[in-house]
Design an enzyme around this catalytic site. Sequence first.
Site, PDB file in Angstrom:
ATOM      1  CG  ASN A  19      -2.224  -0.792   0.879  1.00 60.60           C
ATOM      2  OD1 ASN A  19      -3.032  -0.378   0.053  1.00 60.60           O
ATOM      3  ND2 ASN A  19      -2.370  -1.964   1.503  1.00 60.60           N
ATOM      4  NE  ARG A  70      -1.276   0.120  23.951  1.00 65.59           N
ATOM      5  CZ  ARG A  70      -2.319   0.701  23.333  1.00 65.59           C
ATOM      6  NH1 ARG A  70      -2.324   0.868  22.041  1.00 65.59           N
ATOM      7  NH2 ARG A  70      -3.372   1.097  24.024  1.00 65.59           N
ATOM      8  NE  ARG A  96       3.441  -0.320  18.334  1.00 65.94           N
ATOM      9  CZ  ARG A  96       3.885  -0.962  19.409  1.00 65.94           C
ATOM     10  NH1 ARG A  96       4.439  -2.150  19.287  1.00 65.94           N
ATOM     11  NH2 ARG A  96       3.790  -0.423  20.600  1.00 65.94           N
ATOM     12  CG  LEU A  98      -2.523   4.297  16.028  1.00 65.98           C
ATOM     13  CD1 LEU A  98      -2.989   5.529  15.258  1.00 65.98           C
ATOM     14  CD2 LEU A  98      -1.014   4.187  15.982  1.00 65.98           C
ATOM     15  CG  ASN A 112      -6.140   1.346   9.339  1.00 71.28           C
ATOM     16  OD1 ASN A 112      -5.038   0.976   8.920  1.00 71.28           O
ATOM     17  ND2 ASN A 112      -7.028   0.491   9.823  1.00 71.28           N
ATOM     18  CG  HIS A 114      -9.854  -3.368   8.159  1.00 70.81           C
ATOM     19  ND1 HIS A 114      -8.970  -3.938   9.054  1.00 70.81           N
ATOM     20  CD2 HIS A 114     -10.921  -4.199   8.095  1.00 70.81           C
ATOM     21  CE1 HIS A 114      -9.498  -5.058   9.520  1.00 70.81           C
ATOM     22  NE2 HIS A 114     -10.676  -5.241   8.955  1.00 70.81           N
ATOM     23  CG  ASP A 150      -9.750  -2.001  12.159  1.00 70.77           C
ATOM     24  OD1 ASP A 150      -8.870  -1.191  11.832  1.00 70.77           O
ATOM     25  OD2 ASP A 150      -9.523  -3.214  12.308  1.00 70.77           O
ATOM     26  CD  GLN A 178     -10.686  -3.498  -6.804  1.00 78.11           C
ATOM     27  OE1 GLN A 178     -11.077  -2.332  -6.834  1.00 78.11           O
ATOM     28  NE2 GLN A 178     -10.406  -4.188  -7.894  1.00 78.11           N
TER      29      GLN A 178
HETATM   30  C1  GAR Z   1      -3.232  -4.853   3.762  1.00 78.46           C
HETATM   31  O1  GAR Z   1      -4.110  -5.821   3.243  1.00 78.46           O
HETATM   32  C2  GAR Z   1      -3.932  -3.974   4.768  1.00 78.46           C
HETATM   33  O2  GAR Z   1      -5.267  -3.697   4.431  1.00 78.46           O
HETATM   34  C3  GAR Z   1      -3.877  -4.852   5.989  1.00 78.46           C
HETATM   35  O3  GAR Z   1      -2.577  -5.406   5.976  1.00 78.46           O
HETATM   36  C4  GAR Z   1      -2.155  -5.513   4.628  1.00 78.46           C
HETATM   37  C5  GAR Z   1      -0.839  -4.809   4.503  1.00 78.46           C
HETATM   38  O4  GAR Z   1      -0.278  -5.028   3.247  1.00 78.46           O
HETATM   39  N1  GAR Z   1      -4.121  -4.112   7.182  1.00 78.46           N
HETATM   40  C6  GAR Z   1      -4.756  -4.614   8.230  1.00 78.46           C
HETATM   41  O5  GAR Z   1      -5.164  -5.755   8.279  1.00 78.46           O
HETATM   42  C7  GAR Z   1      -4.929  -3.634   9.376  1.00 78.46           C
HETATM   43  N2  GAR Z   1      -5.851  -4.149  10.317  1.00 78.46           N
HETATM   44  P1  GAR Z   1       0.904  -4.133   2.725  1.00 78.46           P
HETATM   45  O6  GAR Z   1       1.975  -4.113   3.829  1.00 78.46           O
HETATM   46  O7  GAR Z   1       1.401  -4.834   1.502  1.00 78.46           O
HETATM   47  O8  GAR Z   1       0.368  -2.767   2.440  1.00 78.46           O
END
Ligand code: GAR
Length: 207
Positions: A19, A70, A96, A98, A112, A114, A150, A178
């Site tokens: 991402n 934390r 993590r 926050l 974020n 998700h 989330d 996506q």
């Molecule tokens: C992604 O699918 C993101 O949506 C998810 O981790 C992956 C990271 O991929 N995030 C979560 O699950 C957060 N709760 P990436 O490191 O290749 O971007």
Amino acid sequence: MARSEPLRIGVLASGRGSNLQAIIDAIESGKLDARLAVVVSDRADAQALERAQKHGTDAVFMDPKKYPSREAFDQAVLGVLSEHRAELACLAGYMRVLSSTFVRALPGQIMNIHPALLPSFPGLHAQRQALEHGVKVSGATVHFVNEGVDTGPIICQVAVPVREDDTEETLAARILEQEHQLYPRAIRLYAEGRLEVRGRRVYVNET
Ligand code: GAR
């Protein structure tokens, strides 16, 4: 609302960073008028750090074990974001939760992504949760971060059909494709000053 300088983004990532790469690509191709100010990771081996360096961005590993709590860790991360004059913090696979300290320091300035249609399947292993539940459609969500996990106001979502032969990996891969479109789009709306949060709802203003 025109900005005099491009929006400065700080990305927090724990792993692969695909991402982050989508954000970098959008910036480099001129689709997103923003600057990647800094990338912070809580893992020394995160591929995200290499991607940042390749783009010429400061890549900072911060070891949570070196901080007594934390909150102390989050304060230090906030310090790095502030040193780099980041105006928006984007969580991109940041594993993590926050602390309130962090969330309150940057009100309305943390996003974020998700891999599910929130509020379904928050937390870890969203794609596995979707398959186990037997939903026919899942997807991805970009949202502002509040003090829950989330649970913040939703900026945009995309639906991805679940196939009968899907495994966690195949579903995750189609959702990820996506995500790579969705996150830069959400950041662009923010950079253009077009997002307005009223209660739980995020309105997208026309230009
Ligand atoms: C992604 O699918 C993101 O949506 C998810 O981790 C992956 C990271 O991929 N995030 C979560 O699950 C957060 N709760 P990436 O490191 O290749 O971007």
